[in-house]
Enzyme design. Sequence first.
Site: not given
Ligand code: AMP
Ligand code: MG
Length: 492
Positions: A88, A90-91, A111, A123, A250-251, A260
């Site tokens: 989901g 997360g940021r 973002k 965070d 998810d990407n 992403d």
């Molecule tokens: P990503 O590696 O950017 O595709 O992110 C994978 C997952 O980690 C996704 O659910 C993002 O929303 C979550 N995520 C990545 N960075 C953060 C962050 N700084 N704070 C909260 N969730 C994060």
């Molecule tokens: Mg992602």
Amino acid sequence: MQPPFPFDNSYARLPARFFARLPPTPVSGPSLIRVNGPLARDLALDPAWLASGEGVAVLAGNRVPEGAEPIATAYAGHQFGHFVPQLGDGRALLLGEVVGRDGARRDIQLKGAGPTPFSRAGDGRAALGPVLREYLVSEAMAALGIPTTRALAAVATGERVIRESVLPGAVLTRVAASHIRVGTFQFFAARGDTEGLRALADHVIARHDPEAGAAEAPYRALLDGVIARQADLVARWLLVGFVHGVMNTDNMSVAGETIDYGPCAFLDTYDPKTAFSSIDRHGRYAYGNQPRIALWNLTRLAEALLPLLADDEAAAVAEAEAALGGFAPRFEAAYHEGLNRKLGLATRREGDSDLASDLLALMAENQADFTLTFRRLGEAAAGPGAGEPVRSLFVDPTAFDGWALRWRERLAAEARDPSATAAAMRAANPAFIPRNHRVEEMIEAAVERSDFAPFENLLRVLSRPYDDQPAGARYAEPPEGGGAGYRTFCGT
Ligand code: AMP
Ligand code: MG
């Protein structure tokens, strides 16, 4: 007065379990880094308003604009092959959707807008370096003509984020045809929520595959559509030397856009085994593996869609397999057609694929720079006398000579004027890509010295990647030593 964003939020009208509703978390010291004027205008938004105090407050998440319905969307995903049932946003927060001047609906997402119920230990924030990298590389991809999410704006937050070191924070405003991923389908499939799955599929059909809605088997047609878009996209990546770096499910966008930009990077020296990401230890997402991984991800999508493909399971599996069987021919056609364009060949003949593969093999053996080789090959199309700049890119230039004879023979069969061939090759082979050493230099200037001039300069050059730009010559050059050993890090 007309609201600054003419929002029409179709995703927020889906069932409540598709997302969490919450506003962005305000930041202490927002300041504008950049607004993307041309993109804003395409979206029928006012760039001057976006750059105003009120606009920056919105772009930083300090103010929710009229008509926005901020949501964090739910999705799951396979990360490096391992299934995570809940990821989901997360940021990131989806503010809403706008319909642009071209009639296309697009998401406006912040973002780095603060924590959400999906943040887990994170965070919810983004650091300046990754925000600038995503802004620059996604805009470079758009200028190269490759489907991608876009960057509408970047703002600094005035706050610090803690990663391996303490870094300045930023928020990127991302624009996408949608943010629906393979992992969004997996989220519902993993819960046995067939009603949710169907509602999502219907939403995607309405948004990305309207013709599938009229097909005899709409969900099969939807799967075919996603497969075709992804096959075309990955072919386009390979043709410019792009390594996505983190092709988790998810990407992967079902709209067929590159999404992403965490650990992505472009090849300097051609080597299909290149994997830049520090966490990709086994090269799962290496340059040359990308078609295979795309098919692997699409197989996960097909599995998720099984309950919609047919009433009985065997029939559903047969539909899924038939759809997945369409990936390889679609990819091969797009890739080899693209390679032919890169070689200056307007028609396709038997033996062309070998001609292209043999060049690539020689480039790998001779540590030739991917982008420069093809760009200079275009110059060499003028005649044998113009071949020196390209042959000098090969450790053993005589290795190039034998291949060049075959190429010139094949070009002769096209019976096209050499200047027309050269022009076509210039339009197929960029002079400028976001070279890793220049991207790093740009990030360092911004993060260490608050100097955004390299960001602006690089962005300007990369907005016209196919034009010769003598003033930008330093951005066309590969790094000292061909960039071997370059590492990227996930921007989390
Ligand atoms: P990503 O590696 O950017 O595709 O992110 C994978 C997952 O980690 C996704 O659910 C993002 O929303 C979550 N995520 C990545 N960075 C953060 C962050 N700084 N704070 C909260 N969730 C994060
Ligand atoms: Mg992602």
